[in-house]
Design an enzyme around this catalytic site. Structure first.
Site, PDB file in Angstrom:
ATOM      1  N   SER A   7      18.557  32.910  63.788  1.00  0.00           N
ATOM      2  CA  SER A   7      18.317  33.971  62.892  1.00  0.00           C
ATOM      3  C   SER A   7      17.179  34.868  63.720  1.00  0.00           C
ATOM      4  O   SER A   7      16.246  34.205  64.313  1.00  0.00           O
ATOM      5  CB  SER A   7      17.659  33.757  61.515  1.00  0.00           C
ATOM      6  OG  SER A   7      17.107  34.959  61.118  1.00  0.00           O
ATOM      7  N   HIS A  32      22.565  35.264  63.361  1.00  0.00           N
ATOM      8  CA  HIS A  32      22.446  35.598  62.013  1.00  0.00           C
ATOM      9  C   HIS A  32      21.471  36.763  61.700  1.00  0.00           C
ATOM     10  O   HIS A  32      20.458  36.725  62.263  1.00  0.00           O
ATOM     11  CB  HIS A  32      21.771  34.086  61.356  1.00  0.00           C
ATOM     12  CG  HIS A  32      21.735  34.169  59.747  1.00  0.00           C
ATOM     13  ND1 HIS A  32      22.749  33.962  59.004  1.00  0.00           N
ATOM     14  CD2 HIS A  32      20.402  34.375  59.053  1.00  0.00           C
ATOM     15  CE1 HIS A  32      22.385  33.984  57.765  1.00  0.00           C
ATOM     16  NE2 HIS A  32      21.022  34.282  57.539  1.00  0.00           N
ATOM     17  N   MET A  36      17.249  42.646  54.518  1.00  0.00           N
ATOM     18  CA  MET A  36      16.492  42.652  53.507  1.00  0.00           C
ATOM     19  C   MET A  36      15.953  44.197  52.836  1.00  0.00           C
ATOM     20  O   MET A  36      15.922  44.858  53.834  1.00  0.00           O
ATOM     21  CB  MET A  36      15.136  41.908  53.470  1.00  0.00           C
ATOM     22  CG  MET A  36      15.383  40.405  54.169  1.00  0.00           C
ATOM     23  SD  MET A  36      13.951  39.581  54.364  1.00  0.00           S
ATOM     24  CE  MET A  36      14.514  38.188  54.919  1.00  0.00           C
ATOM     25  N   MET A 138      21.210  28.509  50.235  1.00  0.00           N
ATOM     26  CA  MET A 138      19.695  28.967  50.663  1.00  0.00           C
ATOM     27  C   MET A 138      18.673  27.399  50.410  1.00  0.00           C
ATOM     28  O   MET A 138      18.733  26.920  49.617  1.00  0.00           O
ATOM     29  CB  MET A 138      19.053  29.829  49.918  1.00  0.00           C
ATOM     30  CG  MET A 138      19.528  31.481  50.227  1.00  0.00           C
ATOM     31  SD  MET A 138      19.270  32.016  51.759  1.00  0.00           S
ATOM     32  CE  MET A 138      17.570  31.566  52.126  1.00  0.00           C
ATOM     33  N   GLY A 143      13.555  35.582  51.775  1.00  0.00           N
ATOM     34  CA  GLY A 143      12.696  36.689  52.088  1.00  0.00           C
ATOM     35  C   GLY A 143      11.775  36.460  53.580  1.00  0.00           C
ATOM     36  O   GLY A 143      11.296  37.389  54.003  1.00  0.00           O
ATOM     37  N   PHE A 144      11.316  35.235  53.830  1.00  0.00           N
ATOM     38  CA  PHE A 144      10.519  35.079  55.075  1.00  0.00           C
ATOM     39  C   PHE A 144      11.147  33.903  55.714  1.00  0.00           C
ATOM     40  O   PHE A 144      11.730  32.882  55.149  1.00  0.00           O
ATOM     41  CB  PHE A 144       9.291  34.910  54.491  1.00  0.00           C
ATOM     42  CG  PHE A 144       8.761  35.900  53.875  1.00  0.00           C
ATOM     43  CD1 PHE A 144       7.924  37.008  54.350  1.00  0.00           C
ATOM     44  CD2 PHE A 144       8.655  35.788  52.149  1.00  0.00           C
ATOM     45  CE1 PHE A 144       7.719  37.972  53.585  1.00  0.00           C
ATOM     46  CE2 PHE A 144       8.135  36.791  51.637  1.00  0.00           C
ATOM     47  CZ  PHE A 144       7.712  37.938  52.229  1.00  0.00           C
ATOM     48  N   GLY A 145      11.014  33.980  57.007  1.00  0.00           N
ATOM     49  CA  GLY A 145      11.196  32.892  57.829  1.00  0.00           C
ATOM     50  C   GLY A 145      10.074  31.789  57.770  1.00  0.00           C
ATOM     51  O   GLY A 145       8.944  32.055  57.237  1.00  0.00           O
ATOM     52  N   GLY A 146      10.103  30.676  58.426  1.00  0.00           N
ATOM     53  CA  GLY A 146       9.270  29.739  58.440  1.00  0.00           C
ATOM     54  C   GLY A 146       8.665  28.795  57.345  1.00  0.00           C
ATOM     55  O   GLY A 146       7.486  28.475  57.319  1.00  0.00           O
ATOM     56  N   ASP A 176      20.559  27.681  55.412  1.00  0.00           N
ATOM     57  CA  ASP A 176      19.725  28.690  55.947  1.00  0.00           C
ATOM     58  C   ASP A 176      18.188  28.488  55.149  1.00  0.00           C
ATOM     59  O   ASP A 176      18.047  28.601  54.020  1.00  0.00           O
ATOM     60  CB  ASP A 176      20.021  30.035  55.348  1.00  0.00           C
ATOM     61  CG  ASP A 176      19.253  31.142  55.950  1.00  0.00           C
ATOM     62  OD1 ASP A 176      18.561  30.794  56.729  1.00  0.00           O
ATOM     63  OD2 ASP A 176      19.787  32.419  55.626  1.00  0.00           O
ATOM     64  N   GLY A 177      17.294  28.175  56.033  1.00  0.00           N
ATOM     65  CA  GLY A 177      15.960  28.111  55.796  1.00  0.00           C
ATOM     66  C   GLY A 177      15.453  26.613  55.955  1.00  0.00           C
ATOM     67  O   GLY A 177      15.738  25.539  55.609  1.00  0.00           O
ATOM     68  N   GLY A 178      14.161  26.516  56.873  1.00  0.00           N
ATOM     69  CA  GLY A 178      13.652  25.513  57.191  1.00  0.00           C
ATOM     70  C   GLY A 178      14.522  24.426  57.957  1.00  0.00           C
ATOM     71  O   GLY A 178      14.173  23.063  57.870  1.00  0.00           O
ATOM     72  N   GLY A 198      15.810  29.702  62.224  1.00  0.00           N
ATOM     73  CA  GLY A 198      15.170  31.053  62.763  1.00  0.00           C
ATOM     74  C   GLY A 198      13.822  30.511  63.381  1.00  0.00           C
ATOM     75  O   GLY A 198      14.098  30.716  64.933  1.00  0.00           O
TER      76      GLY A 198
HETATM   77  C1  DX5 Z   1      15.206  33.899  55.004  1.00  0.00           C
HETATM   78  C2  DX5 Z   1      16.221  33.910  55.883  1.00  0.00           C
HETATM   79  C3  DX5 Z   1      16.667  33.272  56.847  1.00  0.00           C
HETATM   80  C4  DX5 Z   1      15.115  32.833  57.693  1.00  0.00           C
HETATM   81  C5  DX5 Z   1      15.410  31.611  58.163  1.00  0.00           C
HETATM   82  O1  DX5 Z   1      15.400  34.847  53.727  1.00  0.00           O
HETATM   83  O2  DX5 Z   1      17.727  34.116  55.235  1.00  0.00           O
HETATM   84  O3  DX5 Z   1      17.562  33.191  57.724  1.00  0.00           O
HETATM   85  O4  DX5 Z   1      15.325  33.647  58.980  1.00  0.00           O
HETATM   86  O5  DX5 Z   1      14.297  31.056  58.969  1.00  0.00           O
HETATM   87  P1  DX5 Z   1      13.687  29.670  59.082  1.00  0.00           P
HETATM   88  O6  DX5 Z   1      14.905  29.125  59.939  1.00  0.00           O
HETATM   89  O7  DX5 Z   1      12.595  29.981  59.815  1.00  0.00           O
HETATM   90  O8  DX5 Z   1      13.486  29.063  57.963  1.00  0.00           O
HETATM   91 ZN    ZN Z   2      19.311  34.305  56.275  1.00  0.00          ZN
END
Ligand code: DX5
Ligand code: ZN
Length: 219
Positions: A7, A32, A36, A138, A143-146, A176-178, A198
């Site tokens: 991402s 990816h 948003m 999910m 909403g956020f990465g990391g 998707d996520g973490g 991401g």
């Molecule tokens: C979160 C996004 C993810 C995000 C993943 O809402 O949909 O795609 O970028 O980031 P990481 O891999 O850091 O969780």
């Molecule tokens: Zn995503």
């Protein structure tokens, strides 16, 4: 084959072209793209114009994840922009008539996916699973990465993978996520076929190596 889908969300948003070029060098399988709108999720990123501008820069499969209140008004624009897959959220108020939304995406000649928030059970897709190209699980609140991977997501991945196998449907299961090198193997063992990463890629000291390491987990 397991696909790695970095991402770009936590990359330099003022220089997306550099991130795209770097991920091409890293031989990422998919890109990816987290869209948003600041309404469905508490963050704002980019829209179809950005994807249209990216399209000539790469041949890589563009995976658009729409975290928006109502994707309906945007579907045509995203298809025209060159997205190869459009994933909408089951929970988006604009997806009340989800079956129709999926038909519309397919009608635009684009692959269709549905994303499920962590608290949403996969059973909500039981009747439309056969018409989907992808289910996005999910594993953080969008909403956020990391953020930190939510462990119960593994059970949902397993449940979807079992249903797909039983019915003989050719379904991609994207997580998707973490997702990181230290949990990629268990995510894959649960049945995931596409790993979004991401921060694990774009914030790594060596992003190209990070993609290689994730690919190695998939072997
Ligand atoms: C979160 C996004 C993810 C995000 C993943 O809402 O949909 O795609 O970028 O980031 P990481 O891999 O850091 O969780
Ligand atoms: Zn995503």
């Amino acid at each position: 084959m397991i696909k790695i889908a970095p991402s770009i969300l936590n990359g330099d948003m003022s220089n997306i072209a550099a991130t795209v070029a770097m991920l091409d060098r890293a031989e990422a399988d998919w890109l990816h793209l987290d869209v948003m709108d600041g309404v469905f999720v508490p963050n704002i990123t980019f829209g179809p114009k950005t994807i249209a501008d990216m399209r000539p820069q790469t041949k890589t499969f563009l995976d658009a994840h729409l975290m928006v209140h109502d994707p309906n008004t945007l579907l045509e624009e995203f298809a025209k922009a060159g997205a190869d897959l459009i994933t909408v959220h089951y929970e988006s108020p604009g997806c009340t008539h989800l079956d129709r939304v999926i038909q519309r995406i397919h009608g635009l000649g684009v692959k269709a996916g549905v994303a499920l928030n962590p608290a949403t059970p996969d059973s909500v897709l039981d009747y439309i699973l056969d018409s989907l190209d992808l289910v996005l699980v999910m594993s953080v609140n969008p909403g956020f990465g990391g953020q930190k991977f939510i462990p119960y997501s593994l059970r949902k991945i397993e449940s979807i993978a079992n249903k797909a196998a039983k019915r003989g449907v050719n379904l991609e299961i994207e997580v998707d996520g973490g997702v990181k090198v230290n949990n990629a193997a268990e995510v894959i063992n649960a049945g995931a076929t596409v790993l979004v990463a991401g921060t694990a890629v774009v914030c790594a000291p060596d992003p190209i190596q990070a993609v290689k390491d994730l690919k190695a987990c998939a072997k």
